[in-house]
Design an enzyme around this catalytic site. Structure first.
Site, PDB file in Angstrom:
ATOM      1  CG  ASP A  37      -4.928  10.064  -2.006  1.00  0.00           C
ATOM      2  OD1 ASP A  37      -5.988   9.750  -2.568  1.00  0.00           O
ATOM      3  OD2 ASP A  37      -4.066   9.232  -1.647  1.00  0.00           O
ATOM      4  CG  ASP A  46      -1.051   7.145  -2.539  1.00  0.00           C
ATOM      5  OD1 ASP A  46      -2.112   7.739  -2.799  1.00  0.00           O
ATOM      6  OD2 ASP A  46      -0.959   5.907  -2.538  1.00  0.00           O
TER       7      ASP A  46
HETATM    8  O1  LIG Z   1     -10.137   4.371  -3.735  1.00  0.00           O
HETATM    9  C1  LIG Z   1      -8.948   4.046  -3.951  1.00  0.00           C
HETATM   10  O2  LIG Z   1      -8.632   3.053  -4.627  1.00  0.00           O
HETATM   11  C2  LIG Z   1      -7.848   4.895  -3.437  1.00  0.00           C
HETATM   12  O3  LIG Z   1      -8.360   5.989  -2.725  1.00  0.00           O
HETATM   13  P1  LIG Z   1      -7.512   7.339  -2.632  1.00  0.00           P
HETATM   14  O4  LIG Z   1      -7.778   8.087  -3.890  1.00  0.00           O
HETATM   15  O5  LIG Z   1      -8.048   8.014  -1.411  1.00  0.00           O
HETATM   16  O6  LIG Z   1      -6.087   6.941  -2.477  1.00  0.00           O
HETATM   17 MG   LIG Z   2      -4.122   7.350  -2.624  1.00  0.00          MG
END
Ligand SMILES: O=C(O)COP(=O)(O)O
Ligand SMILES: [Mg+2]
Length: 223
Positions: free
Chosen positions: A7, A171
């Protein structure tokens, strides 16, 4: 392990969305070892592609919480933005919501700023055909037919990699399906309690330092 799926926000970036040097070094170390890194994010595709180029990841890319993928050299839109727009138009009548930056570039979902409590958004959208994700950075209205996990599976298949051979690191709540589907799942120390609860391993360290820890421990990358 044959691939690392990671992520972006809150995992390889810190709480203010700055890329952690520790994660950058670890991801490059994995790539040097022949382990491709697949970016799996809620961000728009062009942002994710830029991150992929600048970090130096060779895997394909999942963007917009699975609604868009870059795979086999082409872009595929898998989520239906009409569902999200319908929900958003209803929400606007009830709450003063705003879309996040770069929203014109979104192809499959709507992302809004976190000014309104997510519980109020969920209540207002009861009965609408959208998944509501609070990532800690934005609230996403996503087509329930897609998620990071189902799209990662498509991308991994096209790379010739089984999901059982993928380590996933995340996360927040938009990473649940993604971590569920991977052979080995890691939540960074700053992750949502729900994600920490279901992950195979929770790092001792936060953000990029946690990513480095997991890649060192489970992919044998010396950093
Ligand atoms: O776009 C978001 O709100 C969070 O992005 P992510 O999935 O990379 O944590
Ligand atoms: Mg994230």
């Amino acid at each position: 392990m044959r691939a690392i799926a990671v992520d972006i926000d809150g995992t390889i970036t810190d709480s203010s969305r700055k890329l952690c040097i520790s994660a950058l070094r670890a991801l490059r170390g994995a790539e040097r070892k022949g382990i491709p890194v697949i970016i799996v994010t809620g961000n728009v595709l062009c942002f994710a592609m830029a991150a992929s180029v600048l970090i130096g990841t060779s895997g394909d890319v999942v963007a917009e919480n699975g609604g868009v993928i870059y795979s086999d050299g082409g872009i595929r839109v898998l989520g239906d933005i009409e569902k999200a727009e319908t929900a958003y138009n209803h929400l606007r009548e009830i709450h003063p919501v705003r879309k996040v930056q770069f929203s014109d570039l979104r192809l499959s979902e709507v992302a809004i700023t976190r000014e309104i409590p997510v519980q109020a958004i969920r209540e207002a959208l009861e009965g609408f055909d959208v998944e509501v994700y609070d990532t800690g950075f934005a609230v996403h209205l996503t087509d329930p037919e897609v998620n990071k996990g189902s799209s990662l599976k498509l991308v991994a298949e096209s790379m010739g990699i089984e999901m059982s051979d993928v380590m996933a690191i995340g996360d927040s709540e938009n990473d649940i399906e993604f971590l569920e589907r991977a052979g080995f799942s890691v939540a960074v120390a700053n992750a949502d309690p729900e994600l920490r609860e279901m992950a195979d391993y929770v790092t001792a360290r936060e953000y990029g330092d946690g990513v480095r820890e997991a890649i060192h421990k489970f992919a044998g990358v010396d950093i």
